[in-house]
Scaffold this motif. Structure first.
Motif, PDB file in Angstrom:
ATOM      1  N   TRP A  64       0.835  -1.199   0.000  1.00  0.00           N
ATOM      2  CA  TRP A  64       0.000   0.000   0.000  1.00  0.00           C
ATOM      3  C   TRP A  64       0.868   1.246   0.000  1.00  0.00           C
ATOM      4  CZ3 TRP A  64      -4.469   0.832   4.067  1.00  0.00           C
ATOM      5  CH2 TRP A  64      -5.432   1.683   3.536  1.00  0.00           C
ATOM      6  N   THR A  97      -9.407   4.465  -1.006  1.00  0.00           N
ATOM      7  CA  THR A  97      -9.052   3.352  -0.123  1.00  0.00           C
ATOM      8  C   THR A  97      -8.569   3.873   1.231  1.00  0.00           C
ATOM      9  OG1 THR A  97      -6.750   3.111  -0.906  1.00  0.00           O
ATOM     10  CG2 THR A  97      -8.460   1.859  -2.077  1.00  0.00           C
ATOM     11  N   THR A 101     -10.714   3.436   4.743  1.00  0.00           N
ATOM     12  CA  THR A 101      -9.997   2.730   5.807  1.00  0.00           C
ATOM     13  C   THR A 101      -9.978   3.554   7.085  1.00  0.00           C
ATOM     14  OG1 THR A 101      -8.621   1.552   4.212  1.00  0.00           O
ATOM     15  CG2 THR A 101      -7.772   1.717   6.469  1.00  0.00           C
ATOM     16  N   SER A 105     -13.347   1.702   8.258  1.00  0.00           N
ATOM     17  CA  SER A 105     -12.849   0.360   8.590  1.00  0.00           C
ATOM     18  C   SER A 105     -12.106   0.321   9.924  1.00  0.00           C
ATOM     19  CB  SER A 105     -11.935  -0.157   7.474  1.00  0.00           C
ATOM     20  OG  SER A 105     -12.630  -0.191   6.249  1.00  0.00           O
ATOM     21  N   ASN A 128     -16.766  -2.255   3.108  1.00  0.00           N
ATOM     22  CA  ASN A 128     -15.532  -2.719   2.486  1.00  0.00           C
ATOM     23  C   ASN A 128     -15.698  -2.883   0.974  1.00  0.00           C
ATOM     24  OD1 ASN A 128     -12.700  -3.516   3.039  1.00  0.00           O
ATOM     25  ND2 ASN A 128     -13.380  -5.402   2.057  1.00  0.00           N
ATOM     26  N   ARG A 131     -13.924  -0.060  -0.680  1.00  0.00           N
ATOM     27  CA  ARG A 131     -12.478  -0.255  -0.859  1.00  0.00           C
ATOM     28  C   ARG A 131     -12.212  -1.264  -1.966  1.00  0.00           C
ATOM     29  NH1 ARG A 131      -9.354  -1.128   4.736  1.00  0.00           N
ATOM     30  NH2 ARG A 131     -10.743  -2.914   4.855  1.00  0.00           N
TER      31      ARG A 131
END
Length: 154
Positions: A64, A97, A101, A105, A128, A131
């Protein structure tokens, strides 16, 4: 940065590989891991969840970070033929993303770390998908950049 073909190919290759690693991982999480959490509820839930978050952090951090770094480079410098629009699209996908997150998330995981909550679990699985979609779109954009740089029209 020069327009050296090796530099261009390396940049696009590292970006594409890191994004597609994340794409594969997020699909496994979305279709297997997160739904499977519901079957792991019980006395050992907290340990299962702690292990998941610790190992997932180890798995995703490097790829990432490479995705983010190479995306930043692509926004500042692009290989010949790669339009700014594709670099911007890659940046938007990556930003989504990160935003999902951080905003959704991580708070869900913090709550689940204290004990399984079906509503929080459902929210985690449902959100999710955002993402999953963003990483998948980012993977398609990365492949488009490779094709454009190679002179192939996508």
């Amino acid at each position: 940065m020069s327009a050296d073909p090796l530099v261009s190919a390396t940049l696009l290759g590292v970006h594409t590989a890191s994004v597609w690693f994340c794409v594969g991982l997020v699909w496994v999480i979305q279709l297997l891991v997160y739904p499977g959490f519901a079957a792991m509820v019980g006395p050992g839930w907290e340990a299962v969840h702690e292990r998941h978050t610790r190992l997932m952090g180890l798995l995703i951090t490097g790829p990432w970070a490479l995705q983010g770094l190479t995306c930043a480079v692509l926004l500042a410098w692009r290989p010949p033929g790669v339009p700014l629009a594709l670099a911007l699209a890659a940046g938007v996908c990556g930003a989504v993303t990160v935003a999902v997150t951080v905003a959704i998330s991580v708070p869900c995981h913090r709550r689940l770390a204290r004990g399984f909550d079906p509503a929080v679990h459902a929210r985690l699985v449902r959100t999710n998908w955002w993402r999953t979609a963003a990483w998948t779109a980012g993977g398609v954009v990365a492949l488009a950049m490779v094709l454009v740089a190679a002179g192939v029209s996508p």
